[in-house]
Design a protein around this motif. Structure first.
Motif, short mmCIF file in Angstrom:
data_model
loop_
_atom_site.label_atom_id
_atom_site.label_comp_id
_atom_site.label_asym_id
_atom_site.label_seq_id
_atom_site.Cartn_x
_atom_site.Cartn_y
_atom_site.Cartn_z
N ASN A 1 0.82 -1.21 0.00
CA ASN A 1 0.00 0.00 0.00
C ASN A 1 0.86 1.26 0.00
O ASN A 1 0.53 2.25 -0.66
CB ASN A 1 -0.95 0.01 1.19
CG ASN A 1 -2.15 -0.89 0.99
OD1 ASN A 1 -2.62 -1.06 -0.13
ND2 ASN A 1 -2.66 -1.49 2.05
N ARG A 2 1.95 1.23 0.75
CA ARG A 2 2.85 2.40 0.77
C ARG A 2 3.46 2.63 -0.61
O ARG A 2 3.54 3.77 -1.08
CB ARG A 2 3.96 2.21 1.81
CG ARG A 2 3.51 2.37 3.25
CD ARG A 2 4.71 2.60 4.16
NE ARG A 2 5.70 1.54 4.05
CZ ARG A 2 5.70 0.43 4.78
NH1 ARG A 2 4.74 0.24 5.68
NH2 ARG A 2 6.64 -0.48 4.62
N ASP B 1 0.75 3.94 -2.96
CA ASP B 1 0.35 5.30 -2.61
C ASP B 1 1.40 6.31 -3.09
O ASP B 1 1.05 7.36 -3.63
CB ASP B 1 0.15 5.41 -1.09
CG ASP B 1 -0.46 6.73 -0.68
OD1 ASP B 1 -1.64 6.98 -1.02
OD2 ASP B 1 0.24 7.54 -0.03
N LYS B 2 2.67 5.98 -2.89
CA LYS B 2 3.73 6.89 -3.32
C LYS B 2 3.80 6.98 -4.85
O LYS B 2 3.98 8.07 -5.41
CB LYS B 2 5.08 6.42 -2.77
CG LYS B 2 5.25 6.63 -1.28
CD LYS B 2 6.66 6.35 -0.83
CE LYS B 2 7.05 4.90 -0.97
NZ LYS B 2 8.42 4.63 -0.42
N ALA B 3 3.64 5.85 -5.51
CA ALA B 3 3.78 5.83 -6.97
C ALA B 3 2.59 6.47 -7.69
O ALA B 3 2.76 7.10 -8.74
CB ALA B 3 3.97 4.39 -7.45
N THR C 1 -9.23 -0.14 -6.10
CA THR C 1 -9.18 -1.37 -5.31
C THR C 1 -8.41 -2.42 -6.08
O THR C 1 -8.69 -2.67 -7.25
CB THR C 1 -10.59 -1.89 -5.00
OG1 THR C 1 -11.34 -0.86 -4.34
CG2 THR C 1 -10.53 -3.11 -4.10
N LEU C 2 -7.43 -3.03 -5.41
CA LEU C 2 -6.63 -4.08 -6.04
C LEU C 2 -6.86 -5.41 -5.34
O LEU C 2 -6.92 -5.47 -4.11
CB LEU C 2 -5.13 -3.74 -5.98
CG LEU C 2 -4.66 -2.66 -6.95
CD1 LEU C 2 -4.66 -1.32 -6.24
CD2 LEU C 2 -3.27 -2.97 -7.47
N GLY D 1 1.17 -4.36 -9.34
CA GLY D 1 0.15 -3.49 -8.75
C GLY D 1 0.18 -2.10 -9.34
O GLY D 1 -0.87 -1.52 -9.63
N VAL D 2 1.37 -1.53 -9.51
CA VAL D 2 1.49 -0.18 -10.10
C VAL D 2 0.95 -0.20 -11.53
O VAL D 2 0.20 0.70 -11.94
CB VAL D 2 2.94 0.31 -10.06
CG1 VAL D 2 3.10 1.58 -10.89
CG2 VAL D 2 3.39 0.56 -8.63
#
Length: 289
Positions: free
Chosen positions: A107-108, A111-113, A139-140, A153-154
């Motif tokens: 998640n971090r 969130d950053k990317a 939502t992933l 994920g990204v």
């Protein structure tokens, strides 16, 4: 690491020795990534990414909400992900499960990317300043884990946001009208840039192997002692740098990874845009600018 793959000493030595010869179990070279497969669901903003045996599904939705008092002219965005035993048998869901640290790290990184990098222009999500804005939710669902969930994920988030369309809203005299897809063509999000993530694995000094391994599989990630993630754009703008693990990386090694990532970002970004454009053209909605 939550993964508890059973890699015996003989297999470990075999894998490390192969890496020293620029060979991997799946036939790739050290700096060769697995091909990205992109599938689109029926709703706009629903995307499934396959990276080898790694599989991630991302979906985007939007609602109308009040803006935060600190940023009255900006919309909102949130990202959530879910790891479960479906992803791999070694994950245990729930508050007492062993996925908490892994979910927090993922998640971090996302969130950053995505959110903190400003991929989406949140001022363009404003409907009425100080009163109504669009709130975008991503939502992933991690369906299968074969290493490198961060890059998968990204990529899933980026493809879903490019593919998503929100209803057009018109404001007349302070009253807002939200048009259905039958009334007016839905509107794409205002995208500032396309983040692309590259994950590199490194191995401990006892292995006498100091090269970076791009896009590690689950087995390679289990054997590694450190990871280095570079998030950049096709325009070679660095968005995030993240290192996990105790191994000390030299400045030259970091710069080599950054240079490789910035050189590859344009190719990966074009692949994502081409896939999104092709699907939108089939729907007769229009491609990505």
């Amino acid at each position: 690491m939550v993964r508890k793959l059973d890699v015996n000493l003989n297999n470990k030595e075999f894998i490390i020795n192969a890496l020293k010869e620029n060979k991997r179990l799946d036939g790739r070279s050290l700096l060769e990534a697995r091909p990205i497969e992109i599938e689109f669901g029926a709703p706009l903003g629903c995307v499934t990414i396959k990276l080898g045996e790694c599989k991630v599904m991302s979906s985007v939705s939007c609602t109308v909400t009040a803006p935060s008092p600190e940023r009255p002219y900006e919309g909102q965005m949130s990202i959530s992900s879910e790891l479960s035993a479906m992803t791999t048998p070694f994950y245990e869901s729930g508050m007492k499960g062993n996925t908490a640290d892994e979910e927090s790290m993922l998640n971090r990184q996302l969130d950053k990317a995505i959110r903190r990098s400003g991929m989406v222009d949140r001022e363009a999500l404003c409907i009425i300043g100080g009163e109504k804005v669009w709130s975008i939710s991503i939502t992933l669902h991690y369906i299968s884990d074969d290493g490198n969930l961060v890059d998968a994920g990204v990529t899933a988030c980026v493809a879903a946001l490019l593919h998503f369309r929100k209803p057009e809203a018109t404001v007349v005299g302070g009253e807002v009208t939200y048009h259905t897809q039958d009334e007016r063509t839905p509107v794409p999000l205002a995208i500032n840039h396309t983040p692309v993530s590259f994950s590199y694995a490194f191995f401990d000094d006892d292995a006498h192997f100091d090269e970076a391994v791009l896009d590690p599989t689950a087995t390679e990630a289990q054997l590694s002692c450190a990871s280095f993630v570079v998030t950049t754009t096709p325009q070679k703008e660095l968005l995030t740098l993240s290192k996990n693990g105790g191994k000390v990386l030299s400045v030259q090694r970091v710069m080599d990874c950054v240079q490789h990532a910035t050189e590859r970002a344009q190719v990966v970004s074009k692949h994502i845009h081409d896939a999104v454009n092709a699907d939108l053209e089939k729907r007769k909605i229009g491609g990505v600018v």
